[in-house]
Enzyme design. Structure first.
Site, short mmCIF file in Angstrom:
data_model
loop_
_atom_site.label_atom_id
_atom_site.label_comp_id
_atom_site.label_asym_id
_atom_site.label_seq_id
_atom_site.Cartn_x
_atom_site.Cartn_y
_atom_site.Cartn_z
N GLU A 52 8.33 26.29 -10.50
CA GLU A 52 9.51 27.23 -9.88
C GLU A 52 9.53 28.48 -10.56
OE1 GLU A 52 14.61 26.91 -8.89
OE2 GLU A 52 13.48 25.64 -10.31
N LYS A 121 14.33 28.50 -1.28
CA LYS A 121 15.22 27.40 -1.79
C LYS A 121 16.57 27.18 -0.97
CE LYS A 121 16.81 25.40 -6.29
NZ LYS A 121 16.56 25.61 -7.67
N CYS A 154 12.78 22.09 -6.68
CA CYS A 154 13.90 21.65 -7.79
C CYS A 154 14.94 20.98 -7.19
CB CYS A 154 14.25 22.79 -8.59
SG CYS A 154 14.94 22.37 -10.54
#
Length: 284
Positions: A52, A121, A154
């Site tokens: 990430e 995200k 994540c």
């Protein structure tokens, strides 16, 4: 049930691991991403997953610092990463995305056609909300020469709906760029995020390829949780150093959701009984 998709080319070598990310050094980080990708390909990998925000670093001191490290999704330097791949290779890497007046923690899926997809995200962790807007589209499943790759970033993967949704959408594996801050755990135990990923893999017969960082950044110590988890939920390979982690996964095997003679992880679902859960959450 066996998901009704064309067969892949068979088992696929995957590689994951850290990059020597330096906060704010976008050009240098992109060069190091290309170097790590080339090293993974030289080791036989056709799918490479890197962490990430690998192009920018993570622990920003201000929104301006974050914006200065962000790039657009059509930045030619992202497309240029395809040069490090074989003709049928795929790279999934996190980057700080600038789009008009918004910033996103995004992941790019890069192949020889250029940037095949960008995912923003959707679940932000901690101070990320000070810098990034949450994405408003679900994690994608991207058709590639080596199979259908689901992408999340994540904290997304800590919501069971995300990996299960990707499995239902036909993903052959989940590519998961992360930056996991180290948290306390009993001696000998896996990181809690790894345990969740193992459970998600087993629950949906969905291999998970995790790319984490090592070392520290502005006092934040990373877990070093890079791993390849097989469709049965067991760890095939992992590492807590700067070395690449490599393993082989079989997309054809992950498409078969049968477990034993009488059970199937997807066909046995009872979605008509689950809807009240989401209705109840919305009502609260």
């Amino acid at each position: 049930m066996t998901v009704g998709l064309p067969r892949s080319a068979g088992p696929v070598a995957v590689a994951t691991g850290p990059v020597d990310v330096r906060l704010g050094d976008v050009g240098g980080n992109l060069a190091r991403i290309a170097d790590v990708t080339r090293a993974a390909v030289a080791d036989g990998a056709r799918v490479v997953v890197l962490p990430e925000l690998a192009t920018s670093g993570y622990v920003f001191g201000s929104r301006d610092e974050c914006r200065d490290s962000a790039i657009t999704a059509d930045d030619p330097r992202l497309r240029a990463l395809a040069a490090a791949l074989p003709p049928d290779g795929v790279l999934v890497v996190g980057f700080a995305e600038r789009a008009a007046d918004r910033l996103y923690s995004s992941a790019a899926v890069v192949g020889h056609g250029g940037v095949l997809a960008v995912y923003r995200k959707t679940h932000l962790w901690g101070d990320e909300a000070d810098f990034f807007a949450p994405g408003d589209r679900p994690p994608p499943v991207v058709d590639t020469p080596v199979g259908r790759i689901g992408v999340a970033v994540c904290y997304d993967a800590e919501f069971p709906e995300v990996p299960r949704g990707l499995a239902l959408a036909g993903a052959d594996l989940l590519a998961l760029p992360v930056n996991w801050p180290l948290v306390p755990r009993p001696a000998g135990e896996h990181p809690p995020e790894t345990v969740l990923a193992m459970a998600a893999a087993r629950a949906s017969r969905l291999p998970v390829v995790i790319a984490d960082r090592v070392g520290t950044e502005r006092g934040v110590e990373w877990t070093g949780g890079s791993a390849v988890i097989g469709a049965d939920g067991w760890i095939l390979a992992h590492g807590q150093t700067a070395e690449l982690v490599t393993a082989v996964v079989d997309p054809d095997r992950s498409r078969d959701k049968r477990i034993g003679a009488r059970n199937d992880l997807l066909a046995d679902r009872r979605p008509e009984l689950y809807r009240s859960l989401t209705r109840g959450a919305a009502a609260r």
